[in-house]
Design an enzyme around this catalytic site. Structure first.
Site, PDB file in Angstrom:
ATOM      1  N   ARG A  88       0.816  -1.216   0.000  1.00 33.99           N
ATOM      2  CA  ARG A  88       0.000   0.000   0.000  1.00 33.99           C
ATOM      3  C   ARG A  88       0.843   1.257   0.000  1.00 33.99           C
ATOM      4  O   ARG A  88       0.295   2.362  -0.038  1.00 33.99           O
ATOM      5  CB  ARG A  88      -0.816   0.027   1.278  1.00 33.99           C
ATOM      6  CG  ARG A  88      -2.235  -0.356   1.149  1.00 33.99           C
ATOM      7  CD  ARG A  88      -2.726  -0.425   2.582  1.00 33.99           C
ATOM      8  NE  ARG A  88      -4.061  -0.001   2.674  1.00 33.99           N
ATOM      9  CZ  ARG A  88      -5.076  -0.847   2.744  1.00 33.99           C
ATOM     10  NH1 ARG A  88      -4.892  -2.134   2.696  1.00 33.99           N
ATOM     11  NH2 ARG A  88      -6.286  -0.378   2.865  1.00 33.99           N
ATOM     12  N   ARG A 124     -21.930  -2.145   3.750  1.00 32.25           N
ATOM     13  CA  ARG A 124     -21.218  -3.394   4.069  1.00 32.25           C
ATOM     14  C   ARG A 124     -21.499  -3.794   5.519  1.00 32.25           C
ATOM     15  O   ARG A 124     -21.561  -2.965   6.406  1.00 32.25           O
ATOM     16  CB  ARG A 124     -19.714  -3.197   3.881  1.00 32.25           C
ATOM     17  CG  ARG A 124     -18.911  -4.406   4.384  1.00 32.25           C
ATOM     18  CD  ARG A 124     -17.505  -4.429   3.897  1.00 32.25           C
ATOM     19  NE  ARG A 124     -16.743  -3.264   4.294  1.00 32.25           N
ATOM     20  CZ  ARG A 124     -15.513  -3.023   3.848  1.00 32.25           C
ATOM     21  NH1 ARG A 124     -14.938  -3.847   3.005  1.00 32.25           N
ATOM     22  NH2 ARG A 124     -14.861  -1.946   4.242  1.00 32.25           N
ATOM     23  N   ARG A 168      -9.678   7.389   4.336  1.00 28.82           N
ATOM     24  CA  ARG A 168      -9.046   6.203   3.711  1.00 28.82           C
ATOM     25  C   ARG A 168      -8.834   6.448   2.219  1.00 28.82           C
ATOM     26  O   ARG A 168      -7.818   6.052   1.650  1.00 28.82           O
ATOM     27  CB  ARG A 168      -9.922   4.961   3.929  1.00 28.82           C
ATOM     28  CG  ARG A 168      -9.849   4.457   5.370  1.00 28.82           C
ATOM     29  CD  ARG A 168     -11.028   3.571   5.721  1.00 28.82           C
ATOM     30  NE  ARG A 168     -11.101   2.364   4.941  1.00 28.82           N
ATOM     31  CZ  ARG A 168     -12.224   1.666   4.748  1.00 28.82           C
ATOM     32  NH1 ARG A 168     -13.371   2.075   5.263  1.00 28.82           N
ATOM     33  NH2 ARG A 168     -12.199   0.561   4.039  1.00 28.82           N
TER      34      ARG A 168
HETATM   35  P1  AP5 Z   1      -8.443  -3.231   4.499  1.00 26.76           P
HETATM   36  O1  AP5 Z   1      -9.292  -4.170   5.235  1.00 26.76           O
HETATM   37  O2  AP5 Z   1      -7.452  -3.750   3.539  1.00 26.76           O
HETATM   38  O3  AP5 Z   1      -9.416  -2.154   3.826  1.00 26.76           O
HETATM   39  P2  AP5 Z   1      -9.459  -1.441   2.397  1.00 26.76           P
HETATM   40  O4  AP5 Z   1      -8.267  -1.571   1.563  1.00 26.76           O
HETATM   41  O5  AP5 Z   1      -9.850  -0.051   2.740  1.00 26.76           O
HETATM   42  O6  AP5 Z   1     -10.482  -2.227   1.610  1.00 26.76           O
HETATM   43  P3  AP5 Z   1     -11.882  -2.714   2.064  1.00 26.76           P
HETATM   44  O7  AP5 Z   1     -11.737  -3.978   2.867  1.00 26.76           O
HETATM   45  O8  AP5 Z   1     -12.649  -1.611   2.705  1.00 26.76           O
HETATM   46  O9  AP5 Z   1     -12.605  -2.960   0.671  1.00 26.76           O
HETATM   47  P4  AP5 Z   1     -12.419  -4.081  -0.422  1.00 26.76           P
HETATM   48  O10 AP5 Z   1     -11.788  -3.467  -1.599  1.00 26.76           O
HETATM   49  O11 AP5 Z   1     -11.806  -5.326   0.133  1.00 26.76           O
HETATM   50  O12 AP5 Z   1     -13.953  -4.335  -0.758  1.00 26.76           O
HETATM   51  P5  AP5 Z   1     -14.918  -5.545  -0.382  1.00 26.76           P
HETATM   52  O13 AP5 Z   1     -14.637  -6.717  -1.238  1.00 26.76           O
HETATM   53  O14 AP5 Z   1     -14.972  -5.773   1.096  1.00 26.76           O
HETATM   54  O15 AP5 Z   1      -7.622  -2.293   5.508  1.00 26.76           O
HETATM   55  C1  AP5 Z   1      -8.235  -1.717   6.633  1.00 26.76           C
HETATM   56  C2  AP5 Z   1      -7.209  -0.925   7.425  1.00 26.76           C
HETATM   57  O16 AP5 Z   1      -6.164  -1.791   7.894  1.00 26.76           O
HETATM   58  C3  AP5 Z   1      -6.472   0.170   6.644  1.00 26.76           C
HETATM   59  O17 AP5 Z   1      -7.200   1.379   6.582  1.00 26.76           O
HETATM   60  C4  AP5 Z   1      -5.184   0.306   7.476  1.00 26.76           C
HETATM   61  O18 AP5 Z   1      -5.416   1.009   8.667  1.00 26.76           O
HETATM   62  C5  AP5 Z   1      -4.895  -1.144   7.843  1.00 26.76           C
HETATM   63  N1  AP5 Z   1      -4.077  -1.810   6.798  1.00 26.76           N
HETATM   64  C6  AP5 Z   1      -4.432  -2.866   6.011  1.00 26.76           C
HETATM   65  N2  AP5 Z   1      -3.448  -3.187   5.165  1.00 26.76           N
HETATM   66  C7  AP5 Z   1      -2.433  -2.320   5.397  1.00 26.76           C
HETATM   67  C8  AP5 Z   1      -1.155  -2.133   4.824  1.00 26.76           C
HETATM   68  N3  AP5 Z   1      -0.704  -2.902   3.818  1.00 26.76           N
HETATM   69  N4  AP5 Z   1      -0.381  -1.139   5.322  1.00 26.76           N
HETATM   70  C9  AP5 Z   1      -0.785  -0.357   6.343  1.00 26.76           C
HETATM   71  N5  AP5 Z   1      -1.996  -0.469   6.925  1.00 26.76           N
HETATM   72  C10 AP5 Z   1      -2.822  -1.453   6.456  1.00 26.76           C
HETATM   73  O19 AP5 Z   1     -16.316  -4.924  -0.863  1.00 26.76           O
HETATM   74  C11 AP5 Z   1     -16.910  -3.834  -0.189  1.00 26.76           C
HETATM   75  C12 AP5 Z   1     -18.434  -4.016  -0.144  1.00 26.76           C
HETATM   76  O20 AP5 Z   1     -18.944  -3.992  -1.468  1.00 26.76           O
HETATM   77  C13 AP5 Z   1     -18.906  -5.353   0.456  1.00 26.76           C
HETATM   78  O21 AP5 Z   1     -20.099  -5.144   1.141  1.00 26.76           O
HETATM   79  C14 AP5 Z   1     -19.136  -6.248  -0.771  1.00 26.76           C
HETATM   80  O22 AP5 Z   1     -20.138  -7.226  -0.532  1.00 26.76           O
HETATM   81  C15 AP5 Z   1     -19.580  -5.233  -1.817  1.00 26.76           C
HETATM   82  N6  AP5 Z   1     -19.172  -5.543  -3.184  1.00 26.76           N
HETATM   83  C16 AP5 Z   1     -17.951  -5.986  -3.598  1.00 26.76           C
HETATM   84  N7  AP5 Z   1     -17.922  -6.109  -4.934  1.00 26.76           N
HETATM   85  C17 AP5 Z   1     -19.144  -5.749  -5.388  1.00 26.76           C
HETATM   86  C18 AP5 Z   1     -19.738  -5.681  -6.701  1.00 26.76           C
HETATM   87  N8  AP5 Z   1     -19.059  -5.997  -7.820  1.00 26.76           N
HETATM   88  N9  AP5 Z   1     -21.016  -5.249  -6.789  1.00 26.76           N
HETATM   89  C19 AP5 Z   1     -21.728  -4.917  -5.683  1.00 26.76           C
HETATM   90  N10 AP5 Z   1     -21.233  -4.973  -4.412  1.00 26.76           N
HETATM   91  C20 AP5 Z   1     -19.943  -5.378  -4.276  1.00 26.76           C
END
Ligand code: AP5
Length: 222
Positions: A88, A124, A168
């Protein structure tokens, strides 16, 4: 094969990572999931990460990189793995190269417009017990607020509040260009449209991944 999923919060990295895991048997490594579990268990790692996570900031590179290094050294990652949420930062990209100088790599940058991101994240829900992910609009549980898989209660992630989502997104934008440029120059980057149904997005990823894997299979001699 190392599969890297890049994309803003809510772009579907976790959802697509799980589908890749099922289809290709590459374990999904989500740094967010590992950190959330540590926070839930109240471990020293969780204590160190908690404040940053709930503010929408990044946890220290060295902490996250050591988690990934430990995980990819396990036997089930020998044939490949999927990184969801790592690297990241540019520094994390360098740390990743150092810990595994992998020659077979494919990087997907999933792009989704901001209004869809906000809608997905505010709707979500997460199982407080097994971590399964739902969306009350696009993939709701059969019974309101109850996990289909284990019967646990569904909750909203602490960082899915609108003000934290905005933070974020800012954090993501600050680093992503340099990371994308790096992988583009390396010739391993594919941009994937994250709009449409989960299955439609997966089809895009799957076909790219299949053709990449075919290139790696060396023809056998007669
Ligand atoms: P992390 O958990 O990695 O969060 P993120 O990157 O912000 O991503 P999300 O989990 O929010 O979203 P996603 O892209 O996975 O979407 P999802 O599939 O769930 O990180 C959280 C925190 O941890 C960071 O802010 C940081 O503090 C820390 N951290 C983590 N990694 C780090 C690193 N490398 N370095 C430093 N700090 C770190 O989908 C979202 C929603 O949409 C769900 O409800 C899903 O059902 C829905 N959905 C998905 N796809 C579709 C579609 N095609 N159509 C309709 N709905 C959909």
């Amino acid at each position: 094969m190392r599969v890297v999923l890049l994309g803003p919060p809510g772009s579907g990295k976790g959802t697509q990572g799980e589908m890749i895991e099922k289809r290709f048997h590459f374990p999904r490594i989500s740094t967010g999931d590992i950190l959330r579990e540590a926070v839930k268990q109240g471990t020293p790692l969780g204590e160190a990460a908690k404040a940053e996570m709930s503010a929408g900031h990044l946890v220290k590179d060295e902490i996250v990189a050591s988690l990934v290094a430990e995980r990819i050294n396990q036997a089930d990652c020998e044939q490949g793995y999927v990184l969801d949420g790592f690297p990241r930062t540019v520094n994390q990209v360098k740390l990743l190269e150092k810990m595994d100088n992998c020659q077979e790599e494919i990087v997907f940058e999933i792009y989704v417009p901001e209004e869809i991101i906000i809608e997905r994240l505010t709707n979500r829900r997460l199982c407080s017990s097994c971590g399964a992910v739902y969306n009350i609009i696009t993939s709701p549980p059969r019974r309101a607020d109850i996990c289909d898989l284990c019967g646990g209660y569904l909750i909203q992630r602490d960082d899915d509040r609108p003000e934290v989502i905005r933070e974020r997104l800012k954090v993501y934008e600050a680093e992503i260009k340099e990371i994308v440029d790096y992988y583009q120059q390396k010739g391993v980057l594919y941009r994937v449209d994250g709009r449409g149904s989960v299955e439609e997005v997966f089809e895009r990823i799957e076909s790219l991944l299949v053709s990449e894997l075919k290139k790696k299979v060396k023809p056998t001699r007669e």
